[in-house]
Design an enzyme around this catalytic site. Sequence first.
Site, PDB file in Angstrom:
ATOM      1  N   LYS B  91       0.858  -1.179   0.000  1.00  0.00           N
ATOM      2  CA  LYS B  91       0.000   0.000   0.000  1.00  0.00           C
ATOM      3  C   LYS B  91       0.894   1.229   0.000  1.00  0.00           C
ATOM      4  O   LYS B  91       1.903   1.273   0.732  1.00  0.00           O
ATOM      5  CB  LYS B  91      -0.881  -0.035   1.246  1.00  0.00           C
ATOM      6  CG  LYS B  91      -1.856   1.107   1.399  1.00  0.00           C
ATOM      7  CD  LYS B  91      -2.698   0.887   2.654  1.00  0.00           C
ATOM      8  CE  LYS B  91      -3.737   1.976   2.875  1.00  0.00           C
ATOM      9  NZ  LYS B  91      -4.582   1.702   4.052  1.00  0.00           N
ATOM     10  N   SER B 165      -9.215   1.645   3.317  1.00  0.00           N
ATOM     11  CA  SER B 165      -8.410   2.441   2.417  1.00  0.00           C
ATOM     12  C   SER B 165      -7.395   1.648   1.612  1.00  0.00           C
ATOM     13  O   SER B 165      -6.802   2.182   0.674  1.00  0.00           O
ATOM     14  CB  SER B 165      -7.667   3.514   3.215  1.00  0.00           C
ATOM     15  OG  SER B 165      -6.831   2.911   4.206  1.00  0.00           O
ATOM     16  N   SER B 189      -9.436  -0.856   7.369  1.00  0.00           N
ATOM     17  CA  SER B 189      -8.897  -0.657   6.020  1.00  0.00           C
ATOM     18  C   SER B 189      -8.168  -1.854   5.437  1.00  0.00           C
ATOM     19  O   SER B 189      -7.878  -1.866   4.239  1.00  0.00           O
ATOM     20  CB  SER B 189      -7.977   0.566   6.002  1.00  0.00           C
ATOM     21  OG  SER B 189      -8.727   1.734   6.194  1.00  0.00           O
TER      22      SER B 189
END
Lengths: 500, 479
Positions: B91, B165, B189
Amino acid sequence: MTPAFPPSASAELPEPADGAIPAHAGVRSRYHVLVVLMGIGFGLTAPFTALLVVALGGAAQWAAYVVASMGLSLLAVDFFGTRFVPRLGPRMALCGASVVFGIGSLLSAVTTSWVLVGLARVLQGFGAALFMGGGVQIAARLVRPESRGGAIGIFNAAWFAGVALGPLGGGLIAAMRPGADGLRMLFAVCAALNLLSAVVAWFLAPRLAPGPRPRLGLPRGLGMHGARRWSVLVLAAVGQAIRSGLAMTLVPLLGEQLGMGWVPLGIALFALSLTDVAAMHFGSRFSDRRGRALPLAGALAWGAVATLALAFVVDSPLGLTLGALAIGVTVGASWTLPVAMTVDLATDQETGLAAYRIASDIGMLAGGVLAGEGLAAGGMTGALLATAAVLVASTALVLTVGETRRRPSTTVRATPDSHRVPCVQNPLEDSMPMPDLDGFAVIAANQDIALSPERLAQAHATHARFRPDLERLRALPLSYTEPVTEPAHGPAWIANGGRS
Amino acid sequence: MTTTAPGSVTADVAALADLTATELLARFAAGTATPSQAVEACLTRIATTDDAYNAVLTLLADRARRQAAESDARWAAGTARALEGVPFGLKDIVATADIRTTGGSSLYAEHVPTESAALAGRLEQAGGVLLAKLSTFEFACGGAVNRTFGPTRNPWDLQRTTGGSSSGSGAAVALGQVPLAIGTDTGGSIRIPSAFCGLSGLKPTYGRVPRHGVMGLSWTLDHAGPMARSVADCALMLDVIAGADPRDATSLPGPAVPFADSLTREVAGMRVARSRGFLEEQMHPAVAAAYETALAELAGLGVELVDVELPTFDLAAVTSWFIIYAEMLSLHEEHFGLIEQRDEMGASLFGASPFVSAADYLRALRLRPAFQRELETAMTGCDALVTPAMTALPPLIDVEMVSDLGDHSEPWLDVACRTNVPFNLTGNPALVFPSGLVDGMPVALQLVGHPLDEATLFALGHAYQQATAHHLHRPPVLG
C-alpha cells in the site's frame, strides 16, 4: 384555515449559527407576536382563492389548479434555495416574505382575470416559502440548540394560530360586499395587512449575527433510498395533496354549492383549521410516545369516511361544518406524521427534510391538479369519491411501511465491578451545549486554522451527528482518585494477552 | 515450463499469477516454476487488467525482475528464504527507500523516502519481490474517488468500490496481480477491502507488526497486516513481518511458534462467541442470510457457537472516531492549509478534526481499557468472537457513497466501520475471509481473537477454508 405551506419543521436548520445568542424572553415574545400577525396575513385568503377564481368566471377545475399553483413556487425554492432562504437575515426574510406575499395578494385584488389570480398565487408562494424557510431558522437561533425543538413548536403554534384566525376574518371581510367584489376586497385587505406586517417586521425582527453567505443551487443529495423511505415520501405528498385538493379546494367549493355565505363558510373553514391545528399539535406528541404508523393510518381512514360523508350525506351548512371538523383531523395528521416518519428513516435529518419538502411541494401541486381533474370528470361527488379512494390507498401504504419511530436507547447504570461500560445521564449537559457555527469558527481561529464556510458547516454537521453518542461518552464516570497513565493501560492490556 | 521474452509469457507461466504464495513456494521448491516466471506472470496480469481497475500506482518491473533473478539463484543454490521469490505489493503509505511513496495524495506525489519501512525491509529480507506500490485512499482516510490517481475498481464489479483504504491491495490480490499485499487498518482498512474483494486479510494485534515507516492516521488505532488469497498466506506473511522493532515503541515481540504451524491445529471443540447486538443488528437481509449460512458451516467444523453480550460496544465506534480525529490532526497539522487539495471525503473528515477537545480525546483514551475489559469478559471461555466482516455489499463508486441495507441506506463509512473499528480500539487481532457470494459479490466472516492470539484465528480460518471453497471463487473477469 389550513396553512398552505410545508411545515416549518422542514426548514433547513444546521447552516447558520444555531442558538448563537440565546435571546432574552422579550425578543422571543416580540418575534412570536410578529409570527401571529404574519400568519393571519397569510391565512386570510388561502381558502378563498378557489372561490375568487370561480367568482371571476373560472371553472371549478381551474380553481383547483390555481390553488395548487403555489406548489410551483414552493418547489422552485425548495430545489434551488435550500442554502439561500435559511441564510437570509431576519429582516430580509420576514420583510421580504410579507412584501412578496402582499404584492401577490394585491395583484389578485386588482385583477378581474382568474388567470392572473393564478399567477398571483405563484407569487404568494414565493413569499410563503421565504417565511417558512427563514422564519423557523430565526426561531431556532433565538434559543440554545437543546431548546430548538420547543422553539420550533412555539413558532408553529404562533404561526398556526395566525393562519387559523385568518379565514374567520376573511369570511367577515368578504361578506361586506357581494360576490367577486367582496373577495377582491378581501385580497386588498390581505395585501395591506401584509405590507403592514412588513413594516412591523422591520422593527420587531430579531437582530442576529450573519450566517454563511446565501447560495442558490441544487440541494445536496437527498439520501432517500429503499422502498420504505420512498413510501414515506409518497405519504408526505399525499398529505399535502389532501390539504390543497380537499381542504383548500373541494371543501370551500362544496360550501359554495350548498349556498353558504362567506361568513358561514369562513366559520366552517375555521372549524377545519381548529381540528387541523389540534391534530398537528397533539398528533406529534402522541406519535413520539406511541408511534407514527397507527395514528396516521387511523387518521387517513377517518378522513376517507368523512370524505364519503361529504360526498353522499352532507347537504346543509351544518353538515359541511361538521364534515370540515372531521376532515381537519386527517389534514393535520397527514401533515405532521409523514415528516416525523421521514426523519425517522432518513440517512440524516437535513437531507431527509429536503426530500420531504420536495415531496410535499409535488403533493401540493398534484392535489390541486387531481381535484381539478376529478371535478371535471365526475363533478363534486366524483372528486370526493376519488379523494376517499386515495385516502384508503394511503392507509394501506402506511400499514405496509409499518412503524418507523425509533425506540429510545436504553442506558445502563454503572456498577463498580461491571464489565459493561456504564452509561448515565450527564447532569452537566444543560450547561454544556454544543458550540454553534460561530463557536466553531472561534475554535478553528484559536488554532490558527482557516476553513471555508462550507467546510466549517460540514464539520459542524459531523459533530452534531456525533453529539448524542458524545453525550453518552461524557456521562461515563471516570475515576479522579485512581492514577491515570493513559495511554499506557490499553497497550499494557494487549501485551498481557488481553488479561486484566 | 518455458519462459519467453519479458512481458510475453506462455499460458503455463501466466497461470502462476493465480497461485497463492504458499503454492508458489511449493512450485519453486519443486523446481516446476521460478520466481522470474512468477514475476512475469504477475506483470502480464497487471498489463492486462490494471487499465480497468487501477490498483497499481507505481510499477517496479525492472527492479522486480532483478530481484527475481537473485531469487532464482537462491533457489538453485538451496539458500531460499521464507518468501523467496514471491511477488508482493505495498500500500502506498508504506515507505520504500528510493521509490516514491505518495500516500495516495497530490501532496506527496513526488515524495521519495530515504529509508524503507520496517515491514517493507523485512519482506525483502525474507526474499519477497516488491512488484508494485498500490493505490490507497488518500492518506488512508480519503474516499473511493481519489482525485489525484483515480478510483480503484472492484474486480468483481467495475461499478463498485473495493472499499478502503487499502483499495489497491484489495484489487491487486483479487486480480492476481500479486499474491500478497500489505494493507493498513485504522478502522477496517485491511478487512473492508479484503471482504469486498473476496480475500483473506488480517488486522494483527496492535503492535504485532511495527509501523515504522508507515504514514500514520491515528497512532492509537493504526495497524499493518497481510492481505492474501488464503488464510495460510496471511500466516506466512505475518510470520515475516511480525516482531518488535526499536523504531516503534509500541511494537511487540513475534510469536514463539511460527504462525504457519498453527494452521493444522484442531478446531473441533473450540468455542466461538457471537454477539447479536450492535455488531449484527443492521445488515442487508441477503448478507445476513449468507452470514447465518456461514456460521452453520463454521459450526460444522465442530466449533461451538456461544451467544454473548457486548452491551455498550456501540460507543466504541464514536470513541474511536474521537481518537482518530484528534490524532489525525496532530499528524497532518502541517497540511491543514492544503485541505481543499484533498479528496472530498478526506477533507470532510480532516475538516472535522480541530473540533475534538483535549478533554474528549483524553476521555476516549481513558475509556479504551473499559471497552477492552468488556470484550475480555464477553470472550471469557471462548477462543474467538465471530462477526460479519461486512453488513452490506460494496457500494457503487461515488464521491459520497452509501451502503444499501435493504430497507434503507446509510453512509458507507459508518456501515463499513461498524463491525471493524471497535477492534482497532481494543487492539484485538481480527481475521476476515470469504464466506460466500451474494448477488455475485463476495461476503465474508470476521473472527476476532484474544490479543497476541492470531494463531487461533489462523487455525479456525484455515480449517474453514479446508472445508469450504468460498476463498477459491475468483472474479468473473478472470474467467
